[in-house]
Design an enzyme around this catalytic site. Sequence first.
Site, PDB file in Angstrom:
ATOM      1  N   LYS A  45       0.756  -1.047   0.060  1.00 53.50           N
ATOM      2  CA  LYS A  45      -0.124   0.107  -0.100  1.00 53.50           C
ATOM      3  C   LYS A  45       0.813   1.219   0.148  1.00 53.50           C
ATOM      4  CE  LYS A  45      -3.522   2.982   0.775  1.00 53.50           C
ATOM      5  NZ  LYS A  45      -4.297   3.359  -0.451  1.00 53.50           N
ATOM      6  N   SER A  70     -12.415   6.716  -2.397  1.00 54.70           N
ATOM      7  CA  SER A  70     -11.658   7.976  -1.777  1.00 54.70           C
ATOM      8  C   SER A  70     -11.066   7.515  -0.451  1.00 54.70           C
ATOM      9  CB  SER A  70     -12.717   9.227  -1.547  1.00 54.70           C
ATOM     10  OG  SER A  70     -12.003  10.506  -0.973  1.00 54.70           O
ATOM     11  N   CYS A 128      -1.900   9.975  -6.717  1.00 55.82           N
ATOM     12  CA  CYS A 128      -3.091   9.847  -5.711  1.00 55.82           C
ATOM     13  C   CYS A 128      -4.122  10.759  -5.872  1.00 55.82           C
ATOM     14  CB  CYS A 128      -2.674   9.789  -4.166  1.00 55.82           C
ATOM     15  SG  CYS A 128      -4.188   9.666  -3.113  1.00 55.82           S
ATOM     16  N   GLY A 219     -11.688  -0.073 -12.578  1.00 56.23           N
ATOM     17  CA  GLY A 219     -12.402  -0.966 -13.236  1.00 56.23           C
ATOM     18  C   GLY A 219     -12.636  -1.110 -14.809  1.00 56.23           C
TER      19      GLY A 219
HETATM   20  O1  RRO Z   1      -5.641   5.711  -0.694  1.00 55.24           O
HETATM   21  C1  RRO Z   1      -6.231   6.412  -1.478  1.00 55.24           C
HETATM   22  O2  RRO Z   1      -7.107   7.205  -1.467  1.00 55.24           O
HETATM   23  C2  RRO Z   1      -5.586   6.065  -3.025  1.00 55.24           C
HETATM   24  C3  RRO Z   1      -4.147   6.222  -3.538  1.00 55.24           C
HETATM   25 BR1  RRO Z   1      -2.990   6.498  -2.452  1.00 55.24          BR
HETATM   26  C4  RRO Z   1      -4.189   6.185  -4.976  1.00 55.24           C
HETATM   27  O3  RRO Z   1      -2.949   6.500  -5.163  1.00 55.24           O
HETATM   28  N1  RRO Z   1      -5.155   5.653  -5.653  1.00 55.24           N
HETATM   29  C5  RRO Z   1      -6.400   5.674  -5.276  1.00 55.24           C
HETATM   30  O4  RRO Z   1      -7.259   5.812  -6.265  1.00 55.24           O
HETATM   31  N2  RRO Z   1      -6.637   5.932  -3.979  1.00 55.24           N
END
Ligand code: RRO
Length: 309
Positions: A45, A70, A128, A219
């Site tokens: 992660k 989110s 992100c 998706g």
């Molecule tokens: O943790 C998130 O909200 C997140 C991350 Br870090 C990312 O790189 N891509 C995403 O869709 N969610």
Amino acid sequence: MTNLATSVGSIPLTSPIMNASGVWCMTNQQLVGIAESKAAAVMFKSMTLNPREGNERTRMYFNSILSVNSMGLPNKGAGYYCETVKQMHHFKKPMFASITGFCTTDFFSIFDLVNKAPFDAIEINLSCPNIEGRGIFAYDRDESMHILDKIRKKTKKTIGVKLPPYNQRSEIEVMAKSLVDVGIDFITLINSYPLGCFIDYETEQMAIRPNDGIGGLGGSVVKPIALSQIVLFRQHTKDKVSLIGVGGVEKGSDIYEYVLAGASAVQIGTALWREGPAIFGRLEHELNGILREKKVKTIREKIGALKMK
Ligand code: RRO
């Protein structure tokens, strides 16, 4: 038997199939679940310096064609993942760290920690979509190149960058050439599409709660977008940088499409949320079936082998 062996930068992979950061890889237990599965590598992660709870719930939704999230970067913090990776040596699989941050200096601090830990590769997440109060790093090319250049000069380890989708060919061309100049080993395309939502007409509500219900879209609906980014980045990076495809991989033929487009490997996000780590065995089986049917001996020979009309 078909040979599925491939590589990302100088890292050999037994197959092109691995998890996408963010899905099934936040806790020790989940990471072990990926390591024990048929995934060819373990992606962690995206980590921040300190642990984070992330956004309020409901923060993720998926159905048969899409996901919206989110999450807000929930993670256990860099220290936790640097310890975890030390305990995972016996799986003998490549371990990929994913690092992110809220400002430029965060990237360097986290990088210095993961660089000392036994990760085989580091994916720098500049895309992100859910960081409050600031936009996506990768849409600021100068800042992105500053981060990547400084990190490149600090390590000989395999490093890559995870990017968002771009809407103009010219942006892709400039970005791709800059990444080759910096000496990046791999590019992961794409993070979730930054602004997506799902409205439930029955409840008359958004499916997720944070950020007005708008978050990263993944998706099968994003697969055509991700494939086009692979094709265009490939044109400008040729064989100098490995490409990893992400977005809507749900069956063996999806992987084959990404490979034809120019990807050396693919990451599974939304479908892994849906199906869990057993998906890696199914995908490998399906990919083998396609290659057998097409009498393809090695997956490598098909990377970028797309025929243009
Ligand atoms: O943790 C998130 O909200 C997140 C991350 Br870090 C990312 O790189 N891509 C995403 O869709 N969610």
